[in-house]
Enzyme design. Sequence first.
Site, PDB file in Angstrom:
ATOM      1  N   GLU A  35     -19.777  -5.923  10.195  1.00 29.66           N
ATOM      2  CA  GLU A  35     -20.731  -5.163  10.999  1.00 29.66           C
ATOM      3  C   GLU A  35     -21.784  -6.058  11.636  1.00 29.66           C
ATOM      4  O   GLU A  35     -22.203  -5.827  12.782  1.00 29.66           O
ATOM      5  CB  GLU A  35     -21.399  -4.098  10.132  1.00 29.66           C
ATOM      6  CG  GLU A  35     -20.472  -2.997   9.648  1.00 29.66           C
ATOM      7  CD  GLU A  35     -19.748  -3.339   8.360  1.00 29.66           C
ATOM      8  OE1 GLU A  35     -18.996  -2.490   7.859  1.00 29.66           O
ATOM      9  OE2 GLU A  35     -19.941  -4.467   7.847  1.00 29.66           O
ATOM     10  N   ARG A  72     -25.556  -2.029   7.482  1.00 26.69           N
ATOM     11  CA  ARG A  72     -25.184  -3.399   7.110  1.00 26.69           C
ATOM     12  C   ARG A  72     -25.469  -4.385   8.239  1.00 26.69           C
ATOM     13  O   ARG A  72     -25.464  -5.591   8.023  1.00 26.69           O
ATOM     14  CB  ARG A  72     -23.710  -3.453   6.722  1.00 26.69           C
ATOM     15  CG  ARG A  72     -23.323  -2.415   5.683  1.00 26.69           C
ATOM     16  CD  ARG A  72     -21.898  -2.570   5.226  1.00 26.69           C
ATOM     17  NE  ARG A  72     -21.751  -3.689   4.319  1.00 26.69           N
ATOM     18  CZ  ARG A  72     -20.614  -4.010   3.701  1.00 26.69           C
ATOM     19  NH1 ARG A  72     -19.534  -3.282   3.895  1.00 26.69           N
ATOM     20  NH2 ARG A  72     -20.554  -5.040   2.898  1.00 26.69           N
ATOM     21  N   LYS A 119       0.849  -1.190   0.000  1.00 29.93           N
ATOM     22  CA  LYS A 119       0.000   0.000   0.000  1.00 29.93           C
ATOM     23  C   LYS A 119       0.885   1.241   0.000  1.00 29.93           C
ATOM     24  O   LYS A 119       1.810   1.361   0.788  1.00 29.93           O
ATOM     25  CB  LYS A 119      -0.911  -0.003   1.231  1.00 29.93           C
ATOM     26  CG  LYS A 119      -2.025   1.019   1.185  1.00 29.93           C
ATOM     27  CD  LYS A 119      -2.999   0.812   2.340  1.00 29.93           C
ATOM     28  CE  LYS A 119      -4.166   1.777   2.243  1.00 29.93           C
ATOM     29  NZ  LYS A 119      -5.134   1.580   3.356  1.00 29.93           N
TER      30      LYS A 119
END
Length: 636
Positions: A382, A410, A290
């Site tokens: 979630e 969610r 990243k």
Amino acid sequence: MKLFDDIPVERPATPLLDTLEIPAALHAMNTGQLAQVADELRAYLLYSVGVSGGHFGAGLGVVELTVALHQALETPHDRLVWDVGHQAYPHKILTGRREAMTGIRQYGGLAAFPRRTESEYDTFGVGHSSTSISAALGMALAARTRGEKRRVCAVIGDGALTAGMAFEALAHAGHVDANLLVVLNDNEMSISENVGGMASYLARILISKPYLNMRESGKKVLSHLPGALELARRTEEHMKGMISPATLFEEMGFNYIGPIDGHDLPLLVETLHSMRDLEGPQFLHVKTCKGKGFLPAEADPIGYHAITKLEKNGETPPPLKPASVQASSKQKYCRVFGNWLCDMAAVDERLVGITPAMREGSDLVRFSKEYPERYFDVAIAEQHALTLAAGLACEAMKPVVAIYSTFLQRGYDQLIHDVAVQGLDVTFAIDRAGLVGEDGPTHHGSLDLSYLRCVPGLVVLAPADEAECRAMLSAAYHHPGPAAVRYPRGTGPGVATPEHLEPIEIGRAEWRRRGSGDTTRIALLAFGSLNGPAAEVAERLDASHLNMRSIKPLDLDAVLAAADEHDLLVTLEENVVAGGAGSAVNELLMAEGVQVEVLNLGLPDAFVEHGKPAELIAECGLDADGIEASIRARLP
């Protein structure tokens, strides 16, 4: 690969990239030209995000992968589905939007994430994580049903692969034997150990044409020998399992290849060309870094997940700071929450904190360090976060779930079925309520008052300032049942927060101004963040101003008093009008048989686009000028 220490202040020279109006031009390029495109793409990405601000590290990490995918696939005929979309900036640059990138996330500019209405190359609109495999599988099944020769590829990050939805899609893809390629961009979590050269060497063997031809020929020969085919299959599986994490994905029905170096462009191109025409579910595991190519981001991938734009100062830009650490003279609501959580944990050992992969965003860093044994980051899960909280509450613990409004959607079934139905003592700290700004409609918290207040037994509070936020968190925590405090992104009006943990009284509104008008008497009933503009409008119109504080339960006495003393009630909320706080006031008045003029102001019945929060608030008519105009238009 060219490396950068600084973000270019001036537009870099990108002669080869500038010739690419569509990614199909990549098909005719040799390895050296593709490498040049990748270098120029990284330089332009750095420059454009420096101008606009936005997601940063993820895109830098997939420059080579993006080039290779568009070189190997016939996009947009072949479907390329990006997960979340943080990493899709290079994709946007290669697909005809290069010069518009400097306006990304700005009002009227490009969206922060892939969007179907923006480009035919954006095959699926995203913003929340872990949806790519399900969507891509749907596209693959549609192609099979219609008899179309179309390749479909989903690119998903290792973080997004922590969500159950991704594994549900993987299992289904294997079950239906779909022609689907899943590319796992593994840049942080290291779900498996990369053993370097041996793994890359094995990957080359497994995707080579001689091996694939030998594999198919061998199957035909061995099919005539009892037990031999199964023995060969097990031998191949065990060989892969010794030096790669193939077993998990192959047990789900995928042909696994990898892990390979996601910055080795020739290897990526070779691998994708070999895999694209294979039948059945295919899984390519690539290892990336990243922030690759920008040394500060490589060293701090979390801090450089996104940045604010650079401001020119002559020829020398100011020092770059990650967006997560930008200074402010006012205290952010998430910091109010983070400090409250630590202070409450110090006096109540039953408190535990839960977050679905939002430690930095929800400001749980301090809590995670001071109370590591009471801190649970469940990754992008979630649904699990809410039911985990329910289980803890069953055992007399005091769970606090820190979650964004848009992500709580969610886990809605778990909120209802696992928490509310059982009346469990769970506190919800709901961040990013209302319009969040540049990330747009997928991230706006514009629906929570509507979907929360209809849940029986759930307390819902909204603070007008930082001090109220702290007091409301204490009130929700001490309430013996499910309770939520929803607060906006960013800073409050600047009210100092006390050090004590005294709770506010649930269901009690606060009169902040009493009007004295001799003509039409107006009362502004403001919920949460809109108390700021309400105070300004109340002064302009000599109106009353009532800070409602509590959406559920409403202050019955205050609403009835306002209706009795005024000719027009104006409800104000940073939530959709449909089913929101204003609707709650309407229902109360109707139930009590009270007739009074009511004007409900809130977000429109539409998905609000991206832009700075102040721009969006004004567009929705919820700044002071817009509110005043709406009221004057209603007056006789």
